[in-house]
Design an enzyme around this catalytic site. Sequence first.
Site, mmCIF file in Angstrom:
data_model
loop_
_atom_site.group_PDB
_atom_site.id
_atom_site.type_symbol
_atom_site.label_atom_id
_atom_site.label_comp_id
_atom_site.label_asym_id
_atom_site.label_seq_id
_atom_site.Cartn_x
_atom_site.Cartn_y
_atom_site.Cartn_z
ATOM 1 N N GLU A 117 0.847 -1.204 0.000
ATOM 2 C CA GLU A 117 0.000 0.000 0.000
ATOM 3 C C GLU A 117 0.869 1.236 0.000
ATOM 4 O O GLU A 117 1.951 1.249 0.610
ATOM 5 C CB GLU A 117 -0.905 -0.016 1.231
ATOM 6 C CG GLU A 117 -1.780 1.210 1.432
ATOM 7 C CD GLU A 117 -1.138 2.269 2.336
ATOM 8 O OE1 GLU A 117 -1.733 3.361 2.474
ATOM 9 O OE2 GLU A 117 -0.048 2.002 2.895
ATOM 10 N N ARG A 162 -5.879 5.480 -1.700
ATOM 11 C CA ARG A 162 -4.564 4.857 -1.624
ATOM 12 C C ARG A 162 -4.439 3.843 -2.754
ATOM 13 O O ARG A 162 -5.425 3.260 -3.196
ATOM 14 C CB ARG A 162 -4.369 4.152 -0.277
ATOM 15 C CG ARG A 162 -4.320 5.102 0.921
ATOM 16 C CD ARG A 162 -3.097 5.983 0.867
ATOM 17 N NE ARG A 162 -2.941 6.831 2.042
ATOM 18 C CZ ARG A 162 -3.422 8.058 2.164
ATOM 19 N NH1 ARG A 162 -4.125 8.583 1.148
ATOM 20 N NH2 ARG A 162 -3.224 8.768 3.244
#
Length: 328
Positions: A117, A162
Amino acid sequence: MFTFIDVFAGIGGFRQGCDLAGGLCVWACEKDKFARQTYASNFDIDDPEFAYDFAKDIEDVDPKDIPDHDLLLSGFPCQPFSTAGRREGFAHEIQGTLFFELAKIIKEKQPPFFLLENVKGLLSHKSGSTMFTIMRVLNELGYKVYPKVIDADGFVPQHRERVYLAGVREDVGSYWHELNGPWAEFEEDKFRKPPKGYVQLRHILEPHDQVSVKYTMSDRYMAGLRAHTIKQAAKGNTFGYRIYHPGDVTGALTASYAKSAQSILIHQGEHMNPRKLTPRECARLMGYPEHFNIPVSNTQAYKQFGNSVVPGVIWAIMHAMLPWHYRE
C-alpha cells in the site's frame, strides 16, 4: 486460515483487517518505538505462534530468519528511486530504498500472495518511472501484480485514496485458474465496498457536551487561518481550511494533523469556533474498533492514525484477492 507477516507494521491496521478475515500473523517488524507501543498494547505479541522480531529495523533483518507465510503485507515509504543501473537488475536499481527490503523478503520467501500500500501519488511519482520500476521488479520476481486505487469512503466517513498492489505468484494464479475458474484478480465485482457516504461523520463523533474545550480552535488560530487563506489566494495559490458537518465525509486524515488541523475541522454551531477531532474520533474515522487501545500521547496518536491503513479496506481486499480455501 492463512498466515501473514506485517512489515512496516505501524499500529496494526493491516493486522486488524487480516485478523477479521481469518488470518494468523506469524511475524512483524516496526522501527518506531511509539507505534510499537500501540501495536503491543492491542495485539498478543507473546503468542508462541508469533515470531516477535518487532523492534528490529527492517534493514537489519535477514529474510532467511522470517517464518514462511502465505501473505506479505506492507505499507512502505516511497523513497526516491534511482534510475541508475537500469540493466543491472532490481538489486542494483533500488538499492538503498525501503522497497528493496521488501523485494529481498519476497525473493527469499516467495509467498503465494502480497499486498502493498502507498499514497496515490506513487502512480505519478517521477512521471510514473517509480511505479514502472516497482512493477517490473515484482514481475521479475515471478508475480502478477494488480494495482488498484481504493477510496476508503464507504468503509469510513473519509475520502482516503490509496494505491494497493495485490500480488499473486504466477504458479499459484495458474493453479487456481485451472481448478476453480478465474481466481480472484482483485476485480471490481469481487471487492465488497459499501456505497459512498454509507458512513457519515455523525457516526464517529463524540456528543458535543463530552468533548473537552481544549479541542476547540482559538480565535487567534482561526484568524491566522483566514489571513493565510487570503494571502495565498492573492498569489494564486490554493490553501484553505475545511469545516465539516455531521452529515459530511471528510478529506484524508494526515500524519501532521496534530500541527495542521485545518484539514478537518468540526462545526460546533454558528457562534462557536470549530474544533479538531479527538484521538478516539480519529481512531473511528480510520475504522478502528472502540476497544482499540490508544496508549500514547495525542500528538503520537494523530500521527499514527494519519499514517495508518483502514482495516475495513484490508478485510475487503482479502475477500477479493485470496482463494476461498485460505479464508476458511
